[in-house]
Design an enzyme around this catalytic site. Sequence first.
Site, mmCIF file in Angstrom:
data_model
loop_
_atom_site.group_PDB
_atom_site.id
_atom_site.type_symbol
_atom_site.label_atom_id
_atom_site.label_comp_id
_atom_site.label_asym_id
_atom_site.label_seq_id
_atom_site.Cartn_x
_atom_site.Cartn_y
_atom_site.Cartn_z
ATOM 1 N N SER A 62 -0.560 3.675 1.869
ATOM 2 C CA SER A 62 -1.976 4.053 1.768
ATOM 3 C C SER A 62 -2.158 5.556 1.935
ATOM 4 C CB SER A 62 -2.786 3.327 2.831
ATOM 5 O OG SER A 62 -2.581 1.951 2.738
HETATM 6 N N1 SAM Z 1 0.018 -0.287 5.498
HETATM 7 C C1 SAM Z 1 0.878 0.012 4.412
HETATM 8 C C2 SAM Z 1 1.558 1.363 4.564
HETATM 9 O O1 SAM Z 1 1.193 2.088 5.448
HETATM 10 O O2 SAM Z 1 2.473 1.584 3.788
HETATM 11 C C3 SAM Z 1 0.206 -0.079 3.084
HETATM 12 C C4 SAM Z 1 0.448 -1.346 2.482
HETATM 13 S S1 SAM Z 1 -0.025 -1.696 0.868
HETATM 14 C C5 SAM Z 1 -1.476 -0.864 0.543
HETATM 15 C C6 SAM Z 1 -0.491 -3.388 1.091
HETATM 16 C C7 SAM Z 1 0.624 -4.318 1.441
HETATM 17 O O3 SAM Z 1 0.059 -5.581 1.681
HETATM 18 C C8 SAM Z 1 1.647 -4.526 0.344
HETATM 19 O O4 SAM Z 1 2.908 -4.169 0.806
HETATM 20 C C9 SAM Z 1 1.546 -5.987 0.003
HETATM 21 O O5 SAM Z 1 2.788 -6.563 -0.311
HETATM 22 C C10 SAM Z 1 0.985 -6.547 1.288
HETATM 23 N N2 SAM Z 1 0.304 -7.845 1.179
HETATM 24 C C11 SAM Z 1 -0.538 -8.307 0.212
HETATM 25 N N3 SAM Z 1 -0.961 -9.557 0.527
HETATM 26 C C12 SAM Z 1 -0.393 -9.874 1.700
HETATM 27 C C13 SAM Z 1 -0.442 -11.020 2.532
HETATM 28 N N4 SAM Z 1 -1.164 -12.096 2.237
HETATM 29 N N5 SAM Z 1 0.280 -11.021 3.663
HETATM 30 C C14 SAM Z 1 1.046 -9.954 4.009
HETATM 31 N N6 SAM Z 1 1.135 -8.851 3.253
HETATM 32 C C15 SAM Z 1 0.424 -8.793 2.115
#
Ligand code: SAM
Length: 658
Positions: A62
Amino acid sequence: MRDYVSVRRRMIETHLRRRGIKDEAVLRAMQEVPREFFVEPGFEEFAYEDSPLPIQESQTISQPYIVALMLEQAGILSGDTVLEVGTGSGYAAAVISRIADQVFTIERHDSLAKRAEQRFEELGYDNIHVRTGDGTLGWATPGPFNAILVAAAGAEIPVALTDQLDIGGRLILPVGEAGGQRLIKITRSSATTFQEEDLGAVIFVPLVGGETSDNDAGKPVAIDKTLTLPKLIASRAEALPELGDPGFAAAFDRFADKRIILLGEASHGTSEFYRARDAITRRLIERHGFNIVAVEADWPDAASVDRYVRDRPQAASQSREAPFQRFPTWMWRNREFTAFVEWLRGHNAEVSGQAKAGFYGLDIYNLSASIAAVLGFLDKTDPEAAAVARERYGCLTPWQNDPATYGRAVVTAKYEGCEAEVVAQCRDLLSRGLGLRKGDGDDFLDAAQSARLIASAERYYRVMYYGGPAAWNLRDDHMFDTLSALLEAKGPNCKAVVWAHNSHIGDARHTAMSYGRDEINLGQRCRERFDADVALIGFGTHGGRVAAASDWDSDMEIKQVRPGLPNSYEQLFHEAGIERHLLDFGRDPVLRERLAAPLLERFIGVIYRPETERGSHYSEASISKQFDAYVWFDETNPVSALGLDNAHLDPDTFPFGQ
Ligand code: SAM
């Protein structure tokens, strides 16, 4: 080498402070965490620009401003426990970990979760706990959380996350379809009330998860978020009458159109579980055409019971010794089970042909009786083949009474092992089946299953030596293969009731058995093969007393069952305040949704150690996915165990010599 400390300081000033981020703790934490460490190789020079960057699995790390905004709005304090959904690169979790006491973070892509965990380790951030899974279900056991942050956008607010928010806790998450996402802040002001605030437009990757899934009819489920879970359970559970009342078993008629009904138990020594399974099974046999009762017992022992209940002569090999003399004897040598056996014998005497119900063992133990059963059958039908089998099984003879030492000998002492012999014997026996089955069906089935058991047990004891999931999986696959063989042998119209522990019956894919240990089980295999033709029904209790041992092979004791722990289903069902009830997850999508968030569940086997209960008997499960229905007895009693006296066959008292 680039001076990342200065670049980071510039990012804090220009992208964060100037855009209105004021929380000094957040700014300090973002100054401390090396963001360049969390981007993909080659992207380091862009790490401090205010934009999201690509990471593996087509996801993103992000943008710094959004991370800072979410953290500021979450109002995280030192001492807080925080949940993050969507670990991604691990960057946001790392920043949170510099402020909060403990951080729990869930990522659906295992590769990302592992990589993030590695980064935390390298940086020495030891207060972050990572797990691969569906974050929409939250992480119940470390909760409730002071703050929850979600880094991906879903269509709805996952109810498990609001459930896991502490009173006063804040949930920050993007909600909405691509192009129309809003960042939302939910504050829990009491057990049942929440305030919602819109923090503005955002763009996030999609939240992919089950919490907002549709029901069987394809319609979105309306989740009642206002009731606490115990109140919801109390309003939706079906109270059951006492065990002696015909209405008790009648409540299970709804499952009678299934081909296989699996009835569980939360311990191997609880009277109510046996009596409930007895009552339900009688009704299924009497009124609904079920004609196989297959249980978590060893094949040869159950075969003796089968001969008794269907009034067939005992086999020569089995008439010498009464069944169930091996630890844990109370599991079958008890008054509750004997009452069922006597009823089944009486019922079978009144009916004929396929209406007679047989009794079978699915389990893998009792090698020596299985060898005796194969040899006994061949002695009678083909003495030459019996001589060959004797020679082949001779390889196992030194170990048949203590087979665990066989595995050690094969693995450590370079003993060659008996695999080829027992597999060849099993194959030979099965191949003669076509000729024999017509005239001698039951005896052949008995011998063939015994030969299968010997082959499975030989492998079981070898892999058991190495530990890990292989031995458990082999045992449950053997149970499933035995059940499948029974269904095939009895023809397309047969129907089976299965009795086994909840750990074998509740679909392993929705328990820590699968996500922590790669274990499968009988219930899972049944669903995979028979799909909607199966009902998995779990049983549970809060307190009372249970028959169990403290160690393997030690004496049975009557032990006090501790009250259910906080964050356990046991505590929830107890708080619902209904003494005996049925939860039908198949019929009630709201209940199914609300009870899908993983919580602790108690598993008492033949061993019960109350002193170490949390570690030795509880593990996580999503109960409404694990089972199709769940039967609750708030307080329970131990089985009435029978001794081993008169264990030798007395024709009047077989099989238990009471
Ligand atoms: N917080 C992260 C960082 O600092 O890098 C950003 C993560 S990215 C914007 C969103 C993440 O949410 C992705 O890696 C995606 O695989 C994960 N994601 C999507 N749906 C999810 C779920 N139901 N449970 C866990 N992770 C999920």
